[in-house]
Structure formats: C-alpha cells, structure tokens
Design a protein around this motif. Structure first.
Motif, short mmCIF file in Angstrom:
data_model
loop_
_atom_site.label_atom_id
_atom_site.label_comp_id
_atom_site.label_asym_id
_atom_site.label_seq_id
_atom_site.Cartn_x
_atom_site.Cartn_y
_atom_site.Cartn_z
N LEU A 212 0.81 -1.22 0.00
CA LEU A 212 0.00 0.00 0.00
C LEU A 212 0.85 1.27 0.00
N ARG A 213 1.95 1.22 0.70
CA ARG A 213 2.82 2.39 0.81
C ARG A 213 4.22 1.93 1.24
N GLY A 214 5.21 2.54 0.65
CA GLY A 214 6.58 2.23 1.05
C GLY A 214 6.84 2.72 2.46
N GLY A 215 7.64 1.97 3.21
CA GLY A 215 7.99 2.37 4.56
C GLY A 215 6.90 2.13 5.59
N LEU A 216 5.93 1.32 5.26
CA LEU A 216 4.83 1.03 6.17
C LEU A 216 5.31 0.11 7.30
N ASP A 217 5.00 0.47 8.55
CA ASP A 217 5.30 -0.40 9.68
C ASP A 217 4.16 -1.40 9.81
N LEU A 218 4.47 -2.66 9.71
CA LEU A 218 3.48 -3.72 9.71
C LEU A 218 3.56 -4.51 11.01
N GLU A 219 2.44 -4.59 11.69
CA GLU A 219 2.37 -5.33 12.95
C GLU A 219 1.48 -6.55 12.75
N LEU A 220 2.01 -7.74 13.04
CA LEU A 220 1.24 -8.97 12.99
C LEU A 220 0.84 -9.32 14.42
N ASP A 221 -0.44 -9.15 14.71
CA ASP A 221 -0.94 -9.45 16.05
C ASP A 221 -1.54 -10.85 16.05
#
Length: 107
Positions: free
Chosen positions: A44-53
């Motif tokens: 969706l966007r570069g540099g996105l912080d992705l959290e897997l809960d």
C-alpha cells in the motif's frame, strides 16, 4: 479452540502503520495466508510499519519461528514475495496454552 483462521487488517496511512490481526489456528501451512495479507498491506505504501498481532491465535511453534524469521530479516519469504521488497514486520505473540477440560473433583 476455533481452527479456522480469521484475519482482519487495520491500516493507518497517515501514520504509515498497518496491523494484521489473526485469530484461530496458525500452522506452517496457514501461515502463508498471513504472509499474503502482509504482502498486500506492505504494498500500500513504502515504509509502512506492519504489525502482525497473533496474540489471540493458537500458533504452532514452527509457524511462530517462520514469522520471527521474517521479522528479523525484514522480508517476506521469496515464494510469497519474489521481488523481496523491504517489509518492516513486528510480531505480537501472546502465550496461549491448549484448552483443557475442567477438572472435576470427586465428592
């Protein structure tokens, strides 16, 4: 325990964050579904912080190791993302134990 894997994604583009929340049973096979969703969110966007809960899921040890490996390498597996785009992943894993039957005391 519900063995069906349920995934919800929350995205905050203003703060460049996405949260993938999974419940159910995560196995070495179903972890691929998490990876595919993570790849879509990451695109969706570069540099996105992705959290897997996955704190509300029952996670097999091998699947948890796979998720932590992706977090450490900052890349999704090559079979999921052949381009190996950078992916900042943090894994939120709770400690879940198998449900056991209630103990009945003899009277």
């Amino acid at each position: 325990m519900n063995s069906k894997l349920n995934i919800v994604v929350r995205v905050d583009l203003d703060h460049s964050k996405a949260q993938v929340i999974a419940t159910g049973h995560i196995t070495i096979h179903s972890v691929n579904a998490l990876y595919v969703v993570a790849k879509r969110a990451n695109s969706l966007r570069g540099g996105l912080d992705l959290e897997l809960d996955i704190s509300g899921a029952w996670v097999d040890a091998e699947a948890l190791e796979m998720l932590h490996a992706s977090s450490e390498t900052r890349q999704l597996p090559a079979r999921i993302d052949p381009d190996q785009a950078p992916c900042t992943i943090s894994v939120l894993a709770g400690r879940r134990h198998p449900r056991t039957a209630p103990v009945r005391l003899a009277a």
